[in-house]
Design a protein around this motif. Structure first.
Motif, PDB file in Angstrom:
ATOM      1  N   GLN A 200      80.687  77.949  99.436  1.00  0.00           N
ATOM      2  CA  GLN A 200      79.867  76.916  98.795  1.00  0.00           C
ATOM      3  C   GLN A 200      79.631  75.734  99.741  1.00  0.00           C
ATOM      4  O   GLN A 200      78.523  75.212  99.827  1.00  0.00           O
ATOM      5  CB  GLN A 200      80.529  76.420  97.510  1.00  0.00           C
ATOM      6  N   ILE A 201      80.678  75.350 100.448  1.00  0.00           N
ATOM      7  CA  ILE A 201      80.548  74.245 101.408  1.00  0.00           C
ATOM      8  C   ILE A 201      79.565  74.632 102.502  1.00  0.00           C
ATOM      9  O   ILE A 201      78.701  73.841 102.876  1.00  0.00           O
ATOM     10  CB  ILE A 201      81.919  73.850 101.987  1.00  0.00           C
ATOM     11  N   LYS A 202      79.663  75.864 102.986  1.00  0.00           N
ATOM     12  CA  LYS A 202      78.745  76.340 104.024  1.00  0.00           C
ATOM     13  C   LYS A 202      77.306  76.331 103.516  1.00  0.00           C
ATOM     14  O   LYS A 202      76.402  75.867 104.217  1.00  0.00           O
ATOM     15  CB  LYS A 202      79.150  77.745 104.466  1.00  0.00           C
ATOM     16  N   ASP A 203      77.095  76.833 102.306  1.00  0.00           N
ATOM     17  CA  ASP A 203      75.741  76.832 101.730  1.00  0.00           C
ATOM     18  C   ASP A 203      75.201  75.412 101.600  1.00  0.00           C
ATOM     19  O   ASP A 203      74.032  75.156 101.873  1.00  0.00           O
ATOM     20  CB  ASP A 203      75.734  77.528 100.361  1.00  0.00           C
TER      21      ASP A 203
ATOM     22  N   ARG B 259      76.118  72.807 103.427  1.00  0.00           N
ATOM     23  CA  ARG B 259      75.878  72.283 104.776  1.00  0.00           C
ATOM     24  C   ARG B 259      74.564  72.802 105.360  1.00  0.00           C
ATOM     25  O   ARG B 259      73.933  72.145 106.176  1.00  0.00           O
ATOM     26  CB  ARG B 259      77.032  72.644 105.734  1.00  0.00           C
ATOM     27  N   PHE B 260      74.130  73.991 104.944  1.00  0.00           N
ATOM     28  CA  PHE B 260      72.870  74.551 105.411  1.00  0.00           C
ATOM     29  C   PHE B 260      71.700  74.225 104.479  1.00  0.00           C
ATOM     30  O   PHE B 260      70.601  74.731 104.652  1.00  0.00           O
ATOM     31  CB  PHE B 260      72.986  76.063 105.611  1.00  0.00           C
ATOM     32  N   GLY B 261      71.934  73.375 103.464  1.00  0.00           N
ATOM     33  CA  GLY B 261      70.865  72.915 102.595  1.00  0.00           C
ATOM     34  C   GLY B 261      70.471  73.864 101.478  1.00  0.00           C
ATOM     35  O   GLY B 261      69.432  73.677 100.849  1.00  0.00           O
ATOM     36  N   LYS B 262      71.282  74.878 101.214  1.00  0.00           N
ATOM     37  CA  LYS B 262      70.962  75.838 100.155  1.00  0.00           C
ATOM     38  C   LYS B 262      71.348  75.314  98.773  1.00  0.00           C
ATOM     39  O   LYS B 262      70.913  75.858  97.759  1.00  0.00           O
ATOM     40  CB  LYS B 262      71.667  77.168 100.413  1.00  0.00           C
ATOM     41  N   ILE B 263      72.178  74.284  98.726  1.00  0.00           N
ATOM     42  CA  ILE B 263      72.614  73.659  97.477  1.00  0.00           C
ATOM     43  C   ILE B 263      72.138  72.209  97.516  1.00  0.00           C
ATOM     44  O   ILE B 263      72.401  71.513  98.504  1.00  0.00           O
ATOM     45  CB  ILE B 263      74.151  73.747  97.333  1.00  0.00           C
ATOM     46  N   PRO B 264      71.432  71.736  96.489  1.00  0.00           N
ATOM     47  CA  PRO B 264      70.830  70.399  96.546  1.00  0.00           C
ATOM     48  C   PRO B 264      71.842  69.250  96.639  1.00  0.00           C
ATOM     49  O   PRO B 264      71.587  68.256  97.306  1.00  0.00           O
ATOM     50  CB  PRO B 264      70.010  70.312  95.263  1.00  0.00           C
ATOM     51  N   TYR B 265      72.965  69.355  95.956  1.00  0.00           N
ATOM     52  CA  TYR B 265      74.019  68.350  96.036  1.00  0.00           C
ATOM     53  C   TYR B 265      75.351  69.031  95.727  1.00  0.00           C
ATOM     54  O   TYR B 265      75.414  69.997  94.970  1.00  0.00           O
ATOM     55  CB  TYR B 265      73.755  67.151  95.109  1.00  0.00           C
ATOM     56  N   LEU B 266      76.413  68.526  96.339  1.00  0.00           N
ATOM     57  CA  LEU B 266      77.702  69.217  96.312  1.00  0.00           C
ATOM     58  C   LEU B 266      78.322  69.316  94.917  1.00  0.00           C
ATOM     59  O   LEU B 266      78.894  70.339  94.564  1.00  0.00           O
ATOM     60  CB  LEU B 266      78.679  68.524  97.264  1.00  0.00           C
ATOM     61  N   GLU B 267      78.207  68.264  94.109  1.00  0.00           N
ATOM     62  CA  GLU B 267      78.820  68.289  92.779  1.00  0.00           C
ATOM     63  C   GLU B 267      78.263  69.412  91.902  1.00  0.00           C
ATOM     64  O   GLU B 267      78.930  69.844  90.964  1.00  0.00           O
ATOM     65  CB  GLU B 267      78.620  66.945  92.071  1.00  0.00           C
ATOM     66  N   LYS B 268      77.081  69.900  92.214  1.00  0.00           N
ATOM     67  CA  LYS B 268      76.443  70.963  91.416  1.00  0.00           C
ATOM     68  C   LYS B 268      77.303  72.228  91.361  1.00  0.00           C
ATOM     69  O   LYS B 268      77.309  72.927  90.360  1.00  0.00           O
ATOM     70  CB  LYS B 268      75.064  71.282  91.994  1.00  0.00           C
ATOM     71  N   VAL B 269      78.048  72.511  92.439  1.00  0.00           N
ATOM     72  CA  VAL B 269      78.823  73.751  92.494  1.00  0.00           C
ATOM     73  C   VAL B 269      80.323  73.538  92.285  1.00  0.00           C
ATOM     74  O   VAL B 269      81.094  74.491  92.342  1.00  0.00           O
ATOM     75  CB  VAL B 269      78.569  74.515  93.815  1.00  0.00           C
ATOM     76  N   CYS B 270      80.744  72.307  92.043  1.00  0.00           N
ATOM     77  CA  CYS B 270      82.162  72.041  91.765  1.00  0.00           C
ATOM     78  C   CYS B 270      82.510  72.585  90.382  1.00  0.00           C
ATOM     79  O   CYS B 270      81.737  72.428  89.441  1.00  0.00           O
ATOM     80  CB  CYS B 270      82.444  70.538  91.801  1.00  0.00           C
ATOM     81  N   ASN B 271      83.684  73.208  90.278  1.00  0.00           N
ATOM     82  CA  ASN B 271      84.063  73.802  88.996  1.00  0.00           C
ATOM     83  C   ASN B 271      84.915  72.859  88.140  1.00  0.00           C
ATOM     84  O   ASN B 271      85.681  73.293  87.304  1.00  0.00           O
ATOM     85  CB  ASN B 271      84.768  75.149  89.200  1.00  0.00           C
ATOM     86  N   LYS B 272      84.785  71.551  88.350  1.00  0.00           N
ATOM     87  CA  LYS B 272      85.445  70.525  87.537  1.00  0.00           C
ATOM     88  C   LYS B 272      84.399  69.518  87.076  1.00  0.00           C
ATOM     89  O   LYS B 272      83.353  69.372  87.690  1.00  0.00           O
ATOM     90  CB  LYS B 272      86.534  69.789  88.331  1.00  0.00           C
ATOM     91  N   ASN B 273      84.716  68.788  86.022  1.00  0.00           N
ATOM     92  CA  ASN B 273      83.765  67.802  85.512  1.00  0.00           C
ATOM     93  C   ASN B 273      83.773  66.538  86.377  1.00  0.00           C
ATOM     94  O   ASN B 273      84.652  66.347  87.223  1.00  0.00           O
ATOM     95  CB  ASN B 273      84.022  67.490  84.036  1.00  0.00           C
TER      96      ASN B 273
END
Length: 131
Positions: free
Chosen positions: A40-43, A45-59
């Motif tokens: 997820q971090i790699k994705d 870093r390469f811009g595949k995820i718009p913002y990091l909190e989107k893929v965190c599995n905590k609130n």
């Protein structure tokens, strides 16, 4: 895991990161806690995820608690704050990466700040140089 257990786990991870790297940062701690995967971090870093909190599995409350705890630990250990720019990897424009949906400065800065043990960094550099 309740907040007390989480805080103790963050302290344990922080101590290990300082021993290994000489600094602590949110990304490493979130990864060690299993909230983010290396993929997820790699994705991100390469811009595949718009913002990091989107893929965190905590609130968001838990993520805020984690960042606040990291800051407290850094203060207790007299670690030096160092804001770190996270820029997109890969080809094309090297744009700044985003941590949160809101893009609020205080949240972005909490994620982007590394806390450095300057003495441990010097020691690690001497070890690497073979002195």
């Amino acid at each position: 895991m309740n907040r007390t257990e989480l805080k103790n786990k963050i302290k344990e991870i922080s101590n290990q990161l300082i021993t290994d790297k000489g600094f602590i940062c949110s990304i490493d701690i979130l990864c060690e806690l299993g909230i983010l995967s290396k993929a997820q971090i790699k994705d991100w870093r390469f811009g595949k995820i718009p913002y990091l909190e989107k893929v965190c599995n905590k609130n968001l409350g838990t993520l805020t608690f984690i960042n606040r705890t990291i800051k407290e630990i850094a203060k207790d250990k007299n670690l030096k704050q160092s804001w770190t720019a996270y820029n997109k990897f890969g080809k094309g424009v090297k744009s700044r990466l985003i941590f949160s949906k809101t893009r609020e400065d205080n949240i972005e800065n909490a994620y982007a700040t590394h806390y450095i043990d300057t003495e441990k960094i010097k020691e690690l550099k001497r070890e690497k140089a073979g002195l």
